[in-house]
Design a protein around this motif. Sequence first.
Motif, PDB file in Angstrom:
ATOM      1  N   MET A 231     -13.041  -2.373  -6.483  1.00 36.47           N
ATOM      2  CA  MET A 231     -13.478  -3.661  -5.962  1.00 36.47           C
ATOM      3  C   MET A 231     -14.015  -3.499  -4.558  1.00 36.47           C
ATOM      4  N   SER A 232     -14.710  -4.479  -4.102  1.00 39.69           N
ATOM      5  CA  SER A 232     -15.344  -4.389  -2.790  1.00 39.69           C
ATOM      6  C   SER A 232     -14.320  -4.286  -1.671  1.00 39.69           C
ATOM      7  N   HIS A 233     -14.598  -3.400  -0.707  1.00 38.57           N
ATOM      8  CA  HIS A 233     -13.705  -3.256   0.436  1.00 38.57           C
ATOM      9  C   HIS A 233     -13.663  -4.518   1.280  1.00 38.57           C
ATOM     10  N   LEU A 234     -14.630  -5.396   1.099  1.00 37.78           N
ATOM     11  CA  LEU A 234     -14.644  -6.629   1.879  1.00 37.78           C
ATOM     12  C   LEU A 234     -13.504  -7.558   1.486  1.00 37.78           C
ATOM     13  N   TYR A 235     -12.935  -7.355   0.341  1.00 40.13           N
ATOM     14  CA  TYR A 235     -11.902  -8.245  -0.151  1.00 40.13           C
ATOM     15  C   TYR A 235     -10.572  -7.539  -0.363  1.00 40.13           C
ATOM     16  N   GLY A 236     -10.373  -6.428   0.289  1.00 38.62           N
ATOM     17  CA  GLY A 236      -9.143  -5.696   0.071  1.00 38.62           C
ATOM     18  C   GLY A 236      -9.307  -4.737  -1.102  1.00 38.62           C
ATOM     19  N   ASN A 237      -8.318  -3.904  -1.295  1.00 39.44           N
ATOM     20  CA  ASN A 237      -8.422  -2.870  -2.311  1.00 39.44           C
ATOM     21  C   ASN A 237      -7.049  -2.652  -2.900  1.00 39.44           C
ATOM     22  N   LEU A 238      -6.958  -2.395  -4.202  1.00 39.65           N
ATOM     23  CA  LEU A 238      -5.661  -2.155  -4.821  1.00 39.65           C
ATOM     24  C   LEU A 238      -4.985  -0.924  -4.233  1.00 39.65           C
ATOM     25  N   ASP A 239      -5.761  -0.017  -3.648  1.00 38.26           N
ATOM     26  CA  ASP A 239      -5.162   1.140  -2.994  1.00 38.26           C
ATOM     27  C   ASP A 239      -4.356   0.752  -1.758  1.00 38.26           C
ATOM     28  N   ASP A 240      -4.551  -0.478  -1.268  1.00 42.35           N
ATOM     29  CA  ASP A 240      -3.800  -0.942  -0.107  1.00 42.35           C
ATOM     30  C   ASP A 240      -2.356  -1.294  -0.451  1.00 42.35           C
ATOM     31  N   PHE A 241      -2.033  -1.384  -1.749  1.00 44.35           N
ATOM     32  CA  PHE A 241      -0.705  -1.810  -2.183  1.00 44.35           C
ATOM     33  C   PHE A 241       0.061  -0.632  -2.773  1.00 44.35           C
ATOM     34  N   GLY A 242       1.331  -0.551  -2.402  1.00 41.89           N
ATOM     35  CA  GLY A 242       2.160   0.538  -2.904  1.00 41.89           C
ATOM     36  C   GLY A 242       3.547   0.062  -3.283  1.00 41.89           C
ATOM     37  N   MET A 243       4.238   0.892  -4.049  1.00 47.79           N
ATOM     38  CA  MET A 243       5.615   0.613  -4.444  1.00 47.79           C
ATOM     39  C   MET A 243       6.590   1.363  -3.555  1.00 47.79           C
ATOM     40  N   ASP A 244       7.783   0.828  -3.506  1.00 44.81           N
ATOM     41  CA  ASP A 244       8.906   1.477  -2.829  1.00 44.81           C
ATOM     42  C   ASP A 244       9.811   2.066  -3.902  1.00 44.81           C
ATOM     43  N   THR A 245      10.297   3.271  -3.685  1.00 42.49           N
ATOM     44  CA  THR A 245      11.161   3.908  -4.676  1.00 42.49           C
ATOM     45  C   THR A 245      12.458   3.142  -4.913  1.00 42.49           C
ATOM     46  N   ILE A 246      12.853   2.264  -3.991  1.00 42.43           N
ATOM     47  CA  ILE A 246      14.141   1.577  -4.134  1.00 42.43           C
ATOM     48  C   ILE A 246      14.156   0.593  -5.302  1.00 42.43           C
ATOM     49  N   SER A 247      12.994   0.271  -5.859  1.00 36.87           N
ATOM     50  CA  SER A 247      12.952  -0.647  -7.005  1.00 36.87           C
ATOM     51  C   SER A 247      13.282   0.048  -8.321  1.00 36.87           C
ATOM     52  N   LEU A 248      13.328   1.373  -8.306  1.00 37.24           N
ATOM     53  CA  LEU A 248      13.448   2.145  -9.540  1.00 37.24           C
ATOM     54  C   LEU A 248      14.737   2.946  -9.584  1.00 37.24           C
ATOM     55  N   ALA A 249      15.285   3.097 -10.784  1.00 36.65           N
ATOM     56  CA  ALA A 249      16.434   3.968 -11.001  1.00 36.65           C
ATOM     57  C   ALA A 249      15.941   5.367 -11.360  1.00 36.65           C
ATOM     58  N   GLY A 250      16.871   6.326 -11.365  1.00 38.42           N
ATOM     59  CA  GLY A 250      16.522   7.652 -11.856  1.00 38.42           C
ATOM     60  C   GLY A 250      16.157   8.639 -10.776  1.00 38.42           C
ATOM     61  N   PRO A 251      15.828   9.868 -11.186  1.00 42.75           N
ATOM     62  CA  PRO A 251      15.494  10.932 -10.231  1.00 42.75           C
ATOM     63  C   PRO A 251      14.144  10.711  -9.568  1.00 42.75           C
ATOM     64  N   LEU A 252      13.980  11.371  -8.438  1.00 45.03           N
ATOM     65  CA  LEU A 252      12.779  11.187  -7.628  1.00 45.03           C
ATOM     66  C   LEU A 252      11.509  11.481  -8.415  1.00 45.03           C
ATOM     67  N   GLU A 253      11.474  12.597  -9.143  1.00 44.92           N
ATOM     68  CA  GLU A 253      10.259  12.974  -9.881  1.00 44.92           C
ATOM     69  C   GLU A 253       9.862  11.894 -10.881  1.00 44.92           C
ATOM     70  N   ALA A 254      10.859  11.291 -11.543  1.00 45.74           N
ATOM     71  CA  ALA A 254      10.569  10.244 -12.530  1.00 45.74           C
ATOM     72  C   ALA A 254      10.028   8.993 -11.845  1.00 45.74           C
ATOM     73  N   LYS A 255      10.576   8.664 -10.680  1.00 44.88           N
ATOM     74  CA  LYS A 255      10.076   7.513  -9.930  1.00 44.88           C
ATOM     75  C   LYS A 255       8.619   7.722  -9.522  1.00 44.88           C
ATOM     76  N   LEU A 256       8.337   8.886  -8.974  1.00 46.23           N
ATOM     77  CA  LEU A 256       6.978   9.174  -8.521  1.00 46.23           C
ATOM     78  C   LEU A 256       5.992   9.126  -9.685  1.00 46.23           C
ATOM     79  N   ALA A 257       6.392   9.679 -10.826  1.00 47.19           N
ATOM     80  CA  ALA A 257       5.512   9.693 -11.995  1.00 47.19           C
ATOM     81  C   ALA A 257       5.243   8.275 -12.498  1.00 47.19           C
TER      82      ALA A 257
END
Length: 300
Positions: free
Chosen positions: A1-27
Amino acid sequence: MSHLYGNLDDFGMDTISLAGPLEAKLAAIQAAGFTQVMLSARDVVGHPQGFAAAVAAVRGSGLRVTGFQVLRDFEGLSGHLHEYKIDIAKSMLEMASALGAKVLLVCSSTSGHASQDLDALAADLRKLAMLAVPLGIKVAYEGLSWGRTVNEFTTAWDVVSRADAPNLGIGLDSFHMFATKTPLDDLELLDPAKIFLVQLADFMWQEIRSVEERITTARHFRVFPGEGVHSEALADLVTRLYKLGYRGDYSFEVFNDDYQQLPLDTVAARAWRCASWLGEDVLRRTVPLPNQMKLRQRIG
């Protein structure tokens, strides 16, 4: 999408929302569509193969590290308490650097042993910022809504301004902002270049009636943006920040005991729908009504 209106790459998750090992969270986070992740110290120091293996997993995931959290009860201490926290801070900065994190999150102190003098708090944060300079790390100071002296973003901004360090800025958390009912008009006080991180979450009730309920909600029952009853306020917050000139990262800071019992891909997909709503609808100025958001979740 246009950079003029923000980008989905601007949004990220925090690992604290997920259970399980680190590798599984990242995947799961990457598979959902996210390109960045917010890491907590607990995730990486608890890796069964040790910290070096956790660093390798993060570095190999392809995800950019939004930031590293969280340094607590740092500022305003004296004597041996101050020296102790300086040592802790140095270790956390080294961990952040190893992980490729460019931002260390610091929450305002809740300690009854800490000074309430804003200049003293600012002096400590300036010292922390100077320790972070050689590592190329920025320090984001967040007003915890149950902080002893600093519990609103306006006061946090006052302290950051007094400290006057180039790599010290403010961290905003929508949960704490809504819990204290700090007017969003006060965002106009901020320099957008000094907003180093924005964390977003919703929750399920309009009123938080006590500090105890605030802490319980914050630690156990936040939901993703658009899933609670503050959709319009979150849309307003993101829109105001855009108009102010903020172009940095948004991380979903969602502590939720229910999510910890769900499959990782289910939780990550919920988060991605919320990122799509904020990135595509809100930042394109077509804010959906909350019931439309819920309908989309049911059919998504």
